[in-house]
Design a protein around this motif. Sequence first.
Motif, PDB file in Angstrom:
ATOM      1  N   LEU A 158       0.887  -1.352   0.033  1.00 12.65           N
ATOM      2  CA  LEU A 158       0.006   0.038  -0.056  1.00 12.65           C
ATOM      3  C   LEU A 158       0.830   1.088  -0.033  1.00 12.65           C
ATOM      4  CD1 LEU A 158      -2.991   1.268   0.334  1.00 12.65           C
ATOM      5  CD2 LEU A 158      -2.491   1.341   2.811  1.00 12.65           C
ATOM      6  N   LYS A 159       1.898   1.267   0.681  1.00 13.93           N
ATOM      7  CA  LYS A 159       2.790   2.310   0.801  1.00 13.93           C
ATOM      8  C   LYS A 159       3.555   2.589  -0.491  1.00 13.93           C
ATOM      9  CE  LYS A 159       6.610   4.446   3.481  1.00 13.93           C
ATOM     10  NZ  LYS A 159       7.592   4.221   4.768  1.00 13.93           N
ATOM     11  N   TYR A 160       3.872   1.562  -1.298  1.00 15.02           N
ATOM     12  CA  TYR A 160       4.242   1.719  -2.704  1.00 15.02           C
ATOM     13  C   TYR A 160       3.395   2.029  -3.884  1.00 15.02           C
ATOM     14  CZ  TYR A 160       6.075   0.198  -7.253  1.00 15.02           C
ATOM     15  OH  TYR A 160       6.518   0.218  -8.489  1.00 15.02           O
ATOM     16  N   THR A 161       2.179   1.566  -3.924  1.00 16.54           N
ATOM     17  CA  THR A 161       1.083   1.993  -4.545  1.00 16.54           C
ATOM     18  C   THR A 161       0.096   2.942  -4.501  1.00 16.54           C
ATOM     19  OG1 THR A 161      -0.492   0.309  -3.615  1.00 16.54           O
ATOM     20  CG2 THR A 161       0.954  -0.720  -5.267  1.00 16.54           C
ATOM     21  N   GLY A 162      -0.131   3.178  -3.222  1.00 17.65           N
ATOM     22  CA  GLY A 162      -1.381   4.084  -2.671  1.00 17.65           C
ATOM     23  C   GLY A 162      -2.575   3.371  -2.978  1.00 17.65           C
ATOM     24  N   GLY A 163      -3.535   3.950  -3.065  1.00 17.62           N
ATOM     25  CA  GLY A 163      -5.025   3.112  -3.015  1.00 17.62           C
ATOM     26  C   GLY A 163      -5.644   3.170  -1.824  1.00 17.62           C
ATOM     27  N   ARG A 164      -6.639   2.355  -1.720  1.00 17.89           N
ATOM     28  CA  ARG A 164      -7.528   2.033  -0.439  1.00 17.89           C
ATOM     29  C   ARG A 164      -7.399   0.688   0.037  1.00 17.89           C
ATOM     30  NH1 ARG A 164     -13.217   3.402  -1.242  1.00 17.89           N
ATOM     31  NH2 ARG A 164     -13.411   3.534   0.938  1.00 17.89           N
ATOM     32  N   LEU A 165      -6.994   0.559   1.104  1.00 15.33           N
ATOM     33  CA  LEU A 165      -7.054  -1.028   1.436  1.00 15.33           C
ATOM     34  C   LEU A 165      -7.713  -1.207   2.974  1.00 15.33           C
ATOM     35  CD1 LEU A 165      -5.489  -3.550   1.619  1.00 15.33           C
ATOM     36  CD2 LEU A 165      -3.671  -2.970   3.008  1.00 15.33           C
ATOM     37  N   HIS A 166      -8.603  -2.234   3.043  1.00 14.95           N
ATOM     38  CA  HIS A 166      -9.337  -2.709   4.157  1.00 14.95           C
ATOM     39  C   HIS A 166      -8.716  -4.122   4.729  1.00 14.95           C
ATOM     40  CE1 HIS A 166     -12.195  -2.804   7.324  1.00 14.95           C
ATOM     41  NE2 HIS A 166     -12.669  -4.026   6.852  1.00 14.95           N
ATOM     42  N   ILE A 167      -8.316  -4.009   6.209  1.00 12.06           N
ATOM     43  CA  ILE A 167      -7.906  -5.263   6.439  1.00 12.06           C
ATOM     44  C   ILE A 167      -9.247  -5.910   7.659  1.00 12.06           C
ATOM     45  CG2 ILE A 167      -6.220  -6.571   7.807  1.00 12.06           C
ATOM     46  CD1 ILE A 167      -4.388  -4.300   6.994  1.00 12.06           C
ATOM     47  N   PRO A 168      -9.829  -6.989   6.975  1.00  9.40           N
ATOM     48  CA  PRO A 168     -11.071  -7.075   7.888  1.00  9.40           C
ATOM     49  C   PRO A 168     -10.511  -8.113   9.203  1.00  9.40           C
ATOM     50  CG  PRO A 168     -10.842  -8.352   6.001  1.00  9.40           C
ATOM     51  CD  PRO A 168      -9.774  -7.470   5.946  1.00  9.40           C
ATOM     52  N   LEU A 169     -11.234  -8.338  10.337  1.00  5.37           N
ATOM     53  CA  LEU A 169     -11.078  -9.053  11.383  1.00  5.37           C
ATOM     54  C   LEU A 169      -9.796  -9.343  11.843  1.00  5.37           C
ATOM     55  CD1 LEU A 169     -13.449 -11.603   9.377  1.00  5.37           C
ATOM     56  CD2 LEU A 169     -14.232  -9.898  11.168  1.00  5.37           C
ATOM     57  N   ILE A 170      -9.142  -8.164  12.202  1.00  4.24           N
ATOM     58  CA  ILE A 170      -7.579  -8.440  12.826  1.00  4.24           C
ATOM     59  C   ILE A 170      -8.060  -8.913  14.377  1.00  4.24           C
ATOM     60  CG2 ILE A 170      -7.024  -6.409  11.592  1.00  4.24           C
ATOM     61  CD1 ILE A 170      -6.831  -4.974  14.007  1.00  4.24           C
ATOM     62  N   SER A 171      -7.097  -9.553  14.988  1.00  3.75           N
ATOM     63  CA  SER A 171      -7.219 -10.321  15.878  1.00  3.75           C
ATOM     64  C   SER A 171      -6.059 -10.416  16.985  1.00  3.75           C
ATOM     65  CB  SER A 171      -7.679 -11.776  15.714  1.00  3.75           C
ATOM     66  OG  SER A 171      -6.672 -12.439  15.139  1.00  3.75           O
ATOM     67  N   THR A 172      -5.107  -9.624  16.757  1.00  3.32           N
ATOM     68  CA  THR A 172      -3.854  -9.688  17.652  1.00  3.32           C
ATOM     69  C   THR A 172      -3.555  -8.261  17.982  1.00  3.32           C
ATOM     70  OG1 THR A 172      -2.497  -9.561  15.648  1.00  3.32           O
ATOM     71  CG2 THR A 172      -3.095 -11.558  16.392  1.00  3.32           C
ATOM     72  N   LYS A 173      -2.852  -8.237  19.024  1.00  2.00           N
ATOM     73  CA  LYS A 173      -2.244  -7.089  19.655  1.00  2.00           C
ATOM     74  C   LYS A 173      -1.146  -6.348  18.848  1.00  2.00           C
ATOM     75  CE  LYS A 173       1.470  -8.792  22.693  1.00  2.00           C
ATOM     76  NZ  LYS A 173       1.552 -10.201  21.973  1.00  2.00           N
ATOM     77  N   GLU A 174      -0.413  -7.153  17.716  1.00  2.00           N
ATOM     78  CA  GLU A 174       0.518  -6.711  16.759  1.00  2.00           C
ATOM     79  C   GLU A 174      -0.045  -6.020  15.756  1.00  2.00           C
ATOM     80  OE1 GLU A 174       2.183 -10.330  19.108  1.00  2.00           O
ATOM     81  OE2 GLU A 174       0.337  -9.731  18.024  1.00  2.00           O
ATOM     82  N   ALA A 175      -1.185  -6.604  15.477  1.00  2.00           N
ATOM     83  CA  ALA A 175      -1.932  -6.051  14.149  1.00  2.00           C
ATOM     84  C   ALA A 175      -2.562  -4.550  14.417  1.00  2.00           C
ATOM     85  CB  ALA A 175      -3.183  -6.700  13.631  1.00  2.00           C
ATOM     86  N   VAL A 176      -2.792  -4.539  15.925  1.00  2.00           N
ATOM     87  CA  VAL A 176      -3.347  -3.117  16.161  1.00  2.00           C
ATOM     88  C   VAL A 176      -2.391  -2.028  16.138  1.00  2.00           C
ATOM     89  CG1 VAL A 176      -4.216  -1.774  18.356  1.00  2.00           C
ATOM     90  CG2 VAL A 176      -5.036  -4.036  17.665  1.00  2.00           C
ATOM     91  N   LYS A 177      -1.252  -2.432  16.514  1.00  2.00           N
ATOM     92  CA  LYS A 177       0.171  -1.528  16.753  1.00  2.00           C
ATOM     93  C   LYS A 177       0.458  -1.156  15.245  1.00  2.00           C
ATOM     94  CE  LYS A 177       4.754  -0.861  18.370  1.00  2.00           C
ATOM     95  NZ  LYS A 177       5.785  -1.592  19.505  1.00  2.00           N
ATOM     96  N   LEU A 178       0.620  -2.366  14.219  1.00  2.00           N
ATOM     97  CA  LEU A 178       1.068  -2.046  12.839  1.00  2.00           C
ATOM     98  C   LEU A 178      -0.107  -1.315  12.154  1.00  2.00           C
ATOM     99  CD1 LEU A 178       1.720  -5.806  11.942  1.00  2.00           C
ATOM    100  CD2 LEU A 178       3.594  -3.684  11.559  1.00  2.00           C
ATOM    101  N   ILE A 179      -1.355  -1.164  12.363  1.00  2.00           N
ATOM    102  CA  ILE A 179      -2.242  -0.556  11.678  1.00  2.00           C
ATOM    103  C   ILE A 179      -2.115   1.051  12.184  1.00  2.00           C
ATOM    104  CG2 ILE A 179      -4.786  -0.144  11.303  1.00  2.00           C
ATOM    105  CD1 ILE A 179      -4.608  -3.362  11.112  1.00  2.00           C
TER     106      ILE A 179
END
Length: 410
Positions: A222-243
């Motif tokens: 996404l950082k390379y291309t741009g656009g709109r990205l949706h990440i559904p149903l995250i479930s981990t503490k690491e995912a929260v930090k990344l997003i």
Amino acid sequence: MKTLLKAVQILDVSSPFHKQIRDVLLEGNKILKIDKDLSKKETYEIYEANDLVLSPAFFDPNVHFGEPGFEERETITNGLKVAAESGFSEIALVASTQPVIDQAYLIENLQQKTRNSKVKIHLVSALTQGLKGEDLAELFEMHNYGAIGFSDDDSPIQNANLMKLALQYTQSFNGLVHSFPAEKNILGKAQVHESPTSTLLGLKAAPSLAETLQISRDLAILKYTGGRLHIPLISTKEAVKLINNAKEDGLNVSCSVSINQLFFTDERLNEFDTNFKLFPPLREKVDQEALISGVLDGTIDFVTSHHRPINIEHKFLEFEHATSGSIGLESYFGAMNTLFGTEKSLEIIQRSRDVYNLNKPVIKEGNEIAMNLINPKLEWCFTKNEITSKSKNSIFLNENLLGKVIQNFY
């Protein structure tokens, strides 16, 4: 016929009457009058009780029914009835049907079939042909027929170049690309989250890395291309930090979480109840706490019911062989209200429309009706008697919940 709602508290952050107690008069599909004390008339249908709340109706963009192809799980007709009774005036169906919704004419067919429903159906149609992850589906054509996003459901896109092409191509019409967060090679044949619980139970498990590695890859693309990205149903503490970090860096990324992940942890797997077999799997307490914090601070854009009916012969099996999934529409508000309280729950629920650029219903004189009447203090137990869904596979069975939609107007 006119309907009068007496002394209801309006909870709608977009309304000029937010947090105020008012009488609301409805006629047809319009809000006729909102005032402090409207007179009763014998011809009115009247709703009057202590502590009732009036809110905008709900929208859930991650709903499965089954039809076409899996009508034994749920039909569209009954599924829409369930949605309405549960407070949803709009839902988005996911494309994992048979046939897969990967062509524009299939969207048109569903729209024609549901055109008279009071619950509006949107489509999150397939990202790739047949959900196979090999070639992009007819994205632009499906967008023109009303698709609000593109997803291969819970099938991760393994081909990084295909994800790159999808994000590049959809920018021409502001399309929303979904990418399920799971790295399949690490996930393997895992049944549950890798934790002390999985070790104790002896079940095949996969670490949180299976989720976070895929998210890291997609955010880099996404950082390379741009656009709109949706990440559904995250479930981990690491995912929260990344997003959270990605949003701070200015990337156009959104994400959601299932109410199941907020309400339960993998400690509930001890009895091998297949209603608790989900994908993504239930995680540990530390993940649950991070997810709840992410919802509250806005890192996680919205909470979905993740309504996924599974017929009994695929659930009434040994845990290892059972299909993942739980219905969720009927228990959704009670679970949200139990966790967050009424005002905060309703604010969170309305955020899903922002991600998909849908208009929000607003409680205001002259506007069309799309509202729920709620008893926020009703204590109730979610039993099979509460289930209108054709499938009964609920993770919330026999859970005590607080608050319930008692009537809808739309």
